[in-house]
Design a protein around this motif. Structure first.
Motif, PDB file in Angstrom:
ATOM      1  N   ILE A 681       0.840  -1.212   0.000  1.00  0.00           N
ATOM      2  CA  ILE A 681       0.000   0.000   0.000  1.00  0.00           C
ATOM      3  C   ILE A 681       0.870   1.255   0.000  1.00  0.00           C
ATOM      4  N   ASN A 682       1.904   1.252   0.846  1.00  0.00           N
ATOM      5  CA  ASN A 682       2.784   2.439   0.938  1.00  0.00           C
ATOM      6  C   ASN A 682       3.502   2.686  -0.379  1.00  0.00           C
ATOM      7  N   ASP A 683       3.955   1.594  -1.025  1.00  0.00           N
ATOM      8  CA  ASP A 683       4.642   1.755  -2.310  1.00  0.00           C
ATOM      9  C   ASP A 683       3.710   2.353  -3.349  1.00  0.00           C
ATOM     10  N   TYR A 684       2.441   1.946  -3.320  1.00  0.00           N
ATOM     11  CA  TYR A 684       1.465   2.490  -4.278  1.00  0.00           C
ATOM     12  C   TYR A 684       1.276   3.981  -4.054  1.00  0.00           C
ATOM     13  N   HIS A 685       1.092   4.373  -2.768  1.00  0.00           N
ATOM     14  CA  HIS A 685       0.927   5.797  -2.470  1.00  0.00           C
ATOM     15  C   HIS A 685       2.166   6.596  -2.888  1.00  0.00           C
ATOM     16  N   LYS A 686       3.305   6.021  -2.637  1.00  0.00           N
ATOM     17  CA  LYS A 686       4.556   6.720  -2.987  1.00  0.00           C
ATOM     18  C   LYS A 686       4.657   6.887  -4.504  1.00  0.00           C
ATOM     19  N   GLN A 687       4.346   5.809  -5.254  1.00  0.00           N
ATOM     20  CA  GLN A 687       4.446   5.865  -6.701  1.00  0.00           C
ATOM     21  C   GLN A 687       3.422   6.846  -7.268  1.00  0.00           C
ATOM     22  N   LYS A 688       2.241   6.870  -6.634  1.00  0.00           N
ATOM     23  CA  LYS A 688       1.193   7.780  -7.091  1.00  0.00           C
ATOM     24  C   LYS A 688       1.610   9.230  -6.872  1.00  0.00           C
ATOM     25  N   THR A 689       2.256   9.493  -5.712  1.00  0.00           N
ATOM     26  CA  THR A 689       2.740  10.847  -5.413  1.00  0.00           C
ATOM     27  C   THR A 689       3.779  11.286  -6.444  1.00  0.00           C
ATOM     28  N   ILE A 690       4.672  10.371  -6.819  1.00  0.00           N
ATOM     29  CA  ILE A 690       5.706  10.695  -7.819  1.00  0.00           C
ATOM     30  C   ILE A 690       5.042  10.995  -9.161  1.00  0.00           C
ATOM     31  N   TYR A 691       4.015  10.188  -9.505  1.00  0.00           N
ATOM     32  CA  TYR A 691       3.322  10.379 -10.794  1.00  0.00           C
ATOM     33  C   TYR A 691       2.656  11.752 -10.825  1.00  0.00           C
ATOM     34  N   GLU A 692       1.968  12.107  -9.727  1.00  0.00           N
ATOM     35  CA  GLU A 692       1.273  13.391  -9.692  1.00  0.00           C
ATOM     36  C   GLU A 692       2.255  14.558  -9.773  1.00  0.00           C
ATOM     37  N   ALA A 693       3.403  14.423  -9.093  1.00  0.00           N
ATOM     38  CA  ALA A 693       4.418  15.487  -9.146  1.00  0.00           C
ATOM     39  C   ALA A 693       4.965  15.635 -10.561  1.00  0.00           C
ATOM     40  N   ARG A 694       5.199  14.473 -11.240  1.00  0.00           N
ATOM     41  CA  ARG A 694       5.733  14.540 -12.598  1.00  0.00           C
ATOM     42  C   ARG A 694       4.680  15.118 -13.543  1.00  0.00           C
ATOM     43  N   GLU A 695       3.407  14.834 -13.294  1.00  0.00           N
ATOM     44  CA  GLU A 695       2.323  15.358 -14.126  1.00  0.00           C
ATOM     45  C   GLU A 695       2.273  16.883 -14.013  1.00  0.00           C
ATOM     46  N   ARG A 696       2.426  17.398 -12.776  1.00  0.00           N
ATOM     47  CA  ARG A 696       2.432  18.857 -12.585  1.00  0.00           C
ATOM     48  C   ARG A 696       3.634  19.488 -13.289  1.00  0.00           C
ATOM     49  N   GLU A 697       4.748  18.779 -13.257  1.00  0.00           N
ATOM     50  CA  GLU A 697       5.960  19.288 -13.905  1.00  0.00           C
ATOM     51  C   GLU A 697       5.771  19.382 -15.419  1.00  0.00           C
ATOM     52  N   VAL A 698       5.042  18.407 -16.014  1.00  0.00           N
ATOM     53  CA  VAL A 698       4.783  18.426 -17.449  1.00  0.00           C
ATOM     54  C   VAL A 698       3.866  19.605 -17.791  1.00  0.00           C
ATOM     55  N   ILE A 699       2.841  19.835 -16.932  1.00  0.00           N
ATOM     56  CA  ILE A 699       1.916  20.953 -17.163  1.00  0.00           C
ATOM     57  C   ILE A 699       2.669  22.288 -17.141  1.00  0.00           C
ATOM     58  N   ARG A 700       3.600  22.402 -16.141  1.00  0.00           N
ATOM     59  CA  ARG A 700       4.380  23.653 -16.060  1.00  0.00           C
ATOM     60  C   ARG A 700       5.261  23.818 -17.290  1.00  0.00           C
ATOM     61  N   ALA A 701       5.861  22.704 -17.751  1.00  0.00           N
ATOM     62  CA  ALA A 701       6.738  22.778 -18.927  1.00  0.00           C
ATOM     63  C   ALA A 701       5.962  23.181 -20.165  1.00  0.00           C
TER      64      ALA A 701
END
Length: 1058
Positions: A681-701
């Motif tokens: 469960i923790n790994d899923y939450h961690k991976q999801k957090t990384i995905y969301e951060a990378r998604e925001r980074e793409v939007i900013r780019a």
């Protein structure tokens, strides 16, 4: 592996055609190396190889003096190769000795080298092959005892470290220098008196010469007056010539008035010339100014060109940034797709385990985890239950322990009471006082001050030990010297020094003290079964009871574990059989004490009748003792019952603990399973957090603006700059035209100046062609001017002479310069001067050298006095330096000598002899020395160790024990001793061997080489020792198995015993 060898120790020796060896290679151990073998096989050859291989001289070996004598007979060259431990790689030294040239060639680590370089390398390891304290060859053993105390001190200092040795040499040097300077001071005093006496004899002649000096002073005054009068005369002549020149000038000016028109014309021409030059200068300045403006404008154009290039570079950089921005956006979008794929995989895994709902949310209530939590609660309850049962058993064990403690206390009290019956300390203390008052006083002091010591300090053995069988008292007291029974024993080294300081040094009581550990007794226990077959009833150790530390000391000092006893009377044949077969050096049979001495294949036996016991006598109340022993038995039975109950409790506790561990392991397995689910469960939450951060980074780019918008303003700047450059180009053209016009004006001004200069020159020539009268007056005026200059030069010379005379005059002569005018003329003064010179000539009978000698001696006296003062100050400074060096050097030296002396005395005490090492001080540092004093017989006196006073064996023992005492201080990486045991009796040889082994095999000790041709049986060996057996000779087997040879020797030894 040689990784743990001491730095500088020898890890390999290889010889070729060297003395007895054709080819030999050996690898010594890092601790003690015992080299054994028959005479002539090459043991000492190994010593020679070490010495010569380390750049030692043949003289240090006491053998042949020529190198070619070390080459094997019939060979032309010998090779010595030594490998020394060093870091990061070992140091390899190879020496080639040639018979034809009797010289050596060297190699260091495979490279050609010289003997001096080898010596320097060896010195870095602190190896001293010429120091008998570190390197003692066979033929130099006798030289050690022959060393004077002064030489022994120097060698000991070198062995202990170069600092003391260098300081000692420095003290000797400074003391010699001080003595020389004191001698020089005395000589200076004598020289000063001689010079003063000589000058006193010249006083009369000096007085006559002083009269002559007074006349010469008057002569000096007259000579000065002549200079003053001449200066006044020359000054007047100069003034007169100057007045004549002025008159000629006046006449010349009158004639010059007729030439005024010509001069005015010349002046007018010269003014035109000057104005032309001014015009020329102004034209030059304008031209130069315009040229500078041209240069400045050129610099502006260069700057504009640079700015133009810079703007073009900015455009290029912005286009590159735009390209990078697009590439980064593509990379981020690709990473986002990858993260989304991994996230989908994790969702699938969570759904498969029931941890995620179909809508993608994590279930808050998971049945699998809840089940695990319920199981963990059950395990915790079970563990608490088991733990309570274990605590209950622990309480029972504590009760048993309390009862055991009480029973043990009762047992110790009863045993102590039994021992009190056996204790004869009161009687023995009285006997001790009669035998040795100092030891008695030390015992009383010890009983009152036991609190001063860290560990146990035992009273002398005669007060602490008892006999198991009183019948053996006479035999034991006869075989063990009474002095050994009067030795105090400490278990701790620190207590040894405390006792020594308090009792021996402060109370001045001459008593014996030693250090012994209770655990040491175990290593002295031996199997006496084979001696029982010969009729012996046991060893001295088996009949004694007492503290283990005291018994261990008796074993170490007297070997009581090996001394066998029997009260039976045996016939002579049985005694002879015992002497041959037992190997015992001491034993007691019946009423006699036997000592066996063996040396060089022969043996002799000494028989001493047993003397009546005085120390080991006792009397006990046997009936009361039996009652106490019965009580002790009852307490022991109680203790045994408690011990059995404790065993049962221990078994029960062990089973409970095993059950506890099993439950604990099952609980751990469930906890691991739970952690595994939670980690998913923790790994899923961690991976999801990384995905969301990378998604925001793409939007900013994607939202970031393009930098291409910044290029247009720069391009406009480039266009504006090009317009400015065009304007400056037009301006440069105009500036070139102005500059050309100014250059033309400057040229015209130069030509006008040349024209007016020609007119002036023509007028000047007309003026020069004036009347003859004007030229004649001009010549007369010039003649008058020359005379003025001549008179002026003469007056100047007179003035310089006047000034020199005035500046160099003393006070008396200087007074005449203040007189305004002198009535005497120069001839009158010269007559007076001639008269005084005649008077001075009358005194020439006295040798002028007298005054020179007088003044020279006077100067010498002053120089000697100054030299005396300076040297006196140097003497005081050197004295201060010596005192400073002396204090530190003496303090360190006393500590070293004290350490050596303590170890030396203890070693001598172990062989029942007396030895001491002392420092001999002297007013001359050259005569400071170390004195070794020894006593090998009870009825003898302490004597200085020399090369002739003691026997060869005694000298060998003393030498070896001193080297052992020096072992802990020596900084050499290895030590060599060759056949030191020659001449020792077996007992001393055995004890010395024991001391060498213990010293060489201790921790942090240097490498040791002990060379010996013979060995006693049953010597002490150590696991750190390495025995190098020399099998060398003409008749050698082609091949042989060492293991088979050893097994054959053991088999033959068994057959001999049978």
């Amino acid at each position: 592996m040689d990784s743990d060898y001491p730095i500088g120790s020898i890890v390999r020796i290889k010889l070729k055609n060297f003395l007895t060896y054709s080819l030999m290679e050996t690898f010594p151990g890092k601790h003690m190396n015992m080299v054994i073998g028959p005479n002539g096989t090459g043991k000492s050859t190994l010593v020679c190889a070490i010495a010569l291989g380390l750049a030692g001289k043949p003289e240090v070996l006491g053998r042949a003096k020529d190198l070619h004598d070390f080459i094997k007979h019939g060979e032309h060259q010998a090779i010595i190769e030594l490998e020394l431990k060093s870091s990061p790689e070992n140091t390899k030294i190879r020496r080639y000795i040639n018979r034809s040239s009797n010289v050596s060639k060297w190699k260091l680590n495979g490279e050609n080298s010289t003997e001096n370089e080898i010596k320097k390398k060896v010195q870095t390891f602190n190896i001293q092959v010429d120091n008998l304290c570190q390197f003692l060859p066979q033929d130099r053993v006798a030289s050690f005892a022959k060393m004077s105390p002064e030489v022994l001190l120097k060698e000991t200092e070198r062995a202990a470290g170069s600092e003391l040795f260098e300081t000692h040499d420095l003290l000797i040097s400074k003391q010699d220098k001080l003595q020389n300077m004191k001698t020089k001071l005395t000589q200076l005093q004598n020289d000063l008196k001689i010079l003063q006496d000589k000058n006193s004899l010249l006083d009369r002649d000096v007085q006559r010469l002083n009269e002559r000096e007074a006349i010469e002073k008057q002569i000096k005054i007259l000579e000065t007056k002549i200079i003053i009068v001449k200066y006044n005369s020359d000054s007047a002549a100069f003034l007169e010539a100057k007045e004549l020149s002025r008159e000629k000038k006046r006449l010349l000016d009158e004639v010059a008035s007729y030439l005024t028109p010509l001069k005015e014309k010349l002046k007018e021409c010269e003014e035109y010339v000057e104005r032309s030059k001014q015009t020329e200068r102004k034209a030059k300045e304008d031209y130069q100014r315009q040229t500078n403006i041209l240069k400045e404008n050129n610099a502006i154009m260069k700057e504009q060109d640079d700015n133009h290039q810079s703007l073009l570079q900015d455009i290029k950089r912005l286009r590159s940034q735009e390209k990078d921005r697009k590439n980064k956006l593509m990379s981020l979008e690709k990473d986002l797709e990858s993260l989304q794929s991994r996230l989908e995989v994790q969702k699938t895994g969570l759904k498969s385990k029931g941890l995620m709902l179909d809508d993608g949310t994590i279930s808050s209530e998971n049945q699998q985890i809840e089940t695990i939590n319920d199981s963990l609660k059950e395990f915790n309850l079970k563990l608490r239950e088991i733990n309570n049962r274990i605590n209950s058993l622990d309480e029972k064990s504590q009760r048993i322990e309390i009862e055991s403690t009480k029973s043990n206390s009762m047992k110790h009290r009863l045993v102590a009471e039994i021992r009190a019956l056996d204790d004869k300390k009161a009687t023995k203390l009285k006997i001790l006082r009669e035998m040795n008052e100092a030891t008695y006083e030390a015992v009383i002091w010890l009983r009152q001050n036991q609190g001063l010591f860290k560990g146990k300090v035992y009273e002398p053995a005669m007060l602490e030990i008892g006999l198991k069988d009183q019948r053996y008292a006479d035999a034991i007291e006869t075989s063990v010297p009474r002095g050994v029974f009067m030795t105090f024993i400490c278990e701790e080294n620190e207590d040894y020094f405390t006792f020594k300081r308090k009792v021996i040094e402060e109370k001045r009581l001459r008593v014996a003290i030693a250090v012994s550990k209770p655990s040491d007794l175990d290593k002295y226990r031996i199997d006496s079964t084979k001696y029982a077959a010969l009729g012996f009833e046991g060893s001295i150790l088996s009949f004694l009871e007492g503290p283990p530390a005291i018994l261990a000391n008796l074993c170490a000092k007297q070997g009581i574990q090996a001394h066998q006893l029997t009260l039976k009377e045996l016939d002579d044949s049985m005694v002879s059989e015992i002497e041959k077969r037992s190997g015992l050096m001491k034993f007691s049979i019946g009423k006699n004490f036997y000592t066996v001495r063996k040396a060089y294949g022969a043996s002799s036996t000494r028989i001493i009748p047993n003397r009546p016991a005085r120390i080991l006598t006792t009397s006990v109340d046997e009936e009361y003792k039996a009652k106490l022993e019965l009580d002790v038995k009852g307490v022991v039975d109680t203790l045994n019952g408690l011990e059995e109950e404790e065993k049962q409790l221990s078994i029960a506790k062990r089973k409970l603990k095993e059950e506890y561990e099993d439950v604990k392991n099952d609980k751990s397995a469930l906890e691991i399973e739970k952690r595994s689910l939670l980690n998913l469960i923790n790994d899923y939450h961690k991976q999801k957090t990384i995905y969301e951060a990378r998604e925001r980074e793409v939007i900013r780019a994607r939202a970031s603006p393009s930098v291409l918008t910044q290029i247009e303003p720069i391009q406009r700047s480039v266009l504006n700059l090009n317009r400015e450059r065009a304007k400056n180009t037009t301006k440069m053209k105009e500036l070139f035209e102005v500059t050309t016009d100014l250059f033309s004006k400057r040229t015209k001004a130069i030509l006008m100046g040349l024209k007016f200069e020609a007119a002036a020159q023509e007028t000047r020539e007309n003026l020069n062609n004036s009347s003859d009268g004007a030229r004649r007056l001009q010549h007369e005026f010039e003649d008058a001017q020359r005379r003025v200059q001549e008179r002026k030069m003469q007056a100047k010379k007179s003035h310089e002479a006047f000034k020199i005379a005035r500046d160099s005059a003393d006070d008396t002569v200087r007074e005449i310069f203040d007189i305004q005018g002198h009535s005497e003329s120069i001839p009158e003064l010269q007559d007076m001067l001639a008269e005084l010179e005649a008077q001075s000539a009358l005194i020439n009978e006295v040798d002028p050298e007298v005054l020179i000698q007088y003044n020279r001696r006077k100067q010498q006296i002053q120089t000697v006095e100054e030299d005396f003062q300076a040297r006196s100050e140097q003497v005081e400074a050197i004295n201060a330096q010596i005192q400073t060096l002396h204090a530190d050097w003496r303090s360190k030296l006393l500590k070293i000598v004290e350490t050596i002396g303590k170890a030396f005395s203890e070693s001598f005490e172990r062989i029942e002899c007396v030895g001491e090492v002392g420092l001999r001080e002297h007013e001359s540092y050259r005569k400071w020395g170390i004195e070794i004093k020894v006593k090998f017989r009870n009825d003898g006196e302490m004597q200085l160790l020399t090369g002739s006073r003691q026997s060869g064996g005694e000298r060998s023992v003393s030498t070896m024990l001193y080297l052992i005492a020096l072992q802990s201080l020596s900084q050499s990486p290895f030590r060599v001793v060759d056949e030191i045991n020659q001449g020792m009796d077996p007992r001393n040889e055995r004890l010395v061997h024991q001391l060498i082994v213990r010293a060489a095999c201790g921790s942090s000790t240097s490498q040791y080489f002990l060379i010996t041709p013979k060995l006693l049986s049953n010597l002490e060996y150590h696991e750190k020792m390495k025995v190098l057996c020399i099998f060398n000779g003409v008749y050698q087997p082609v091949s042989w198995d060492l293991k088979s040879v050893l097994e054959d020797c053991q088999h033959r030894e068994k057959r001999v015993k049978i």
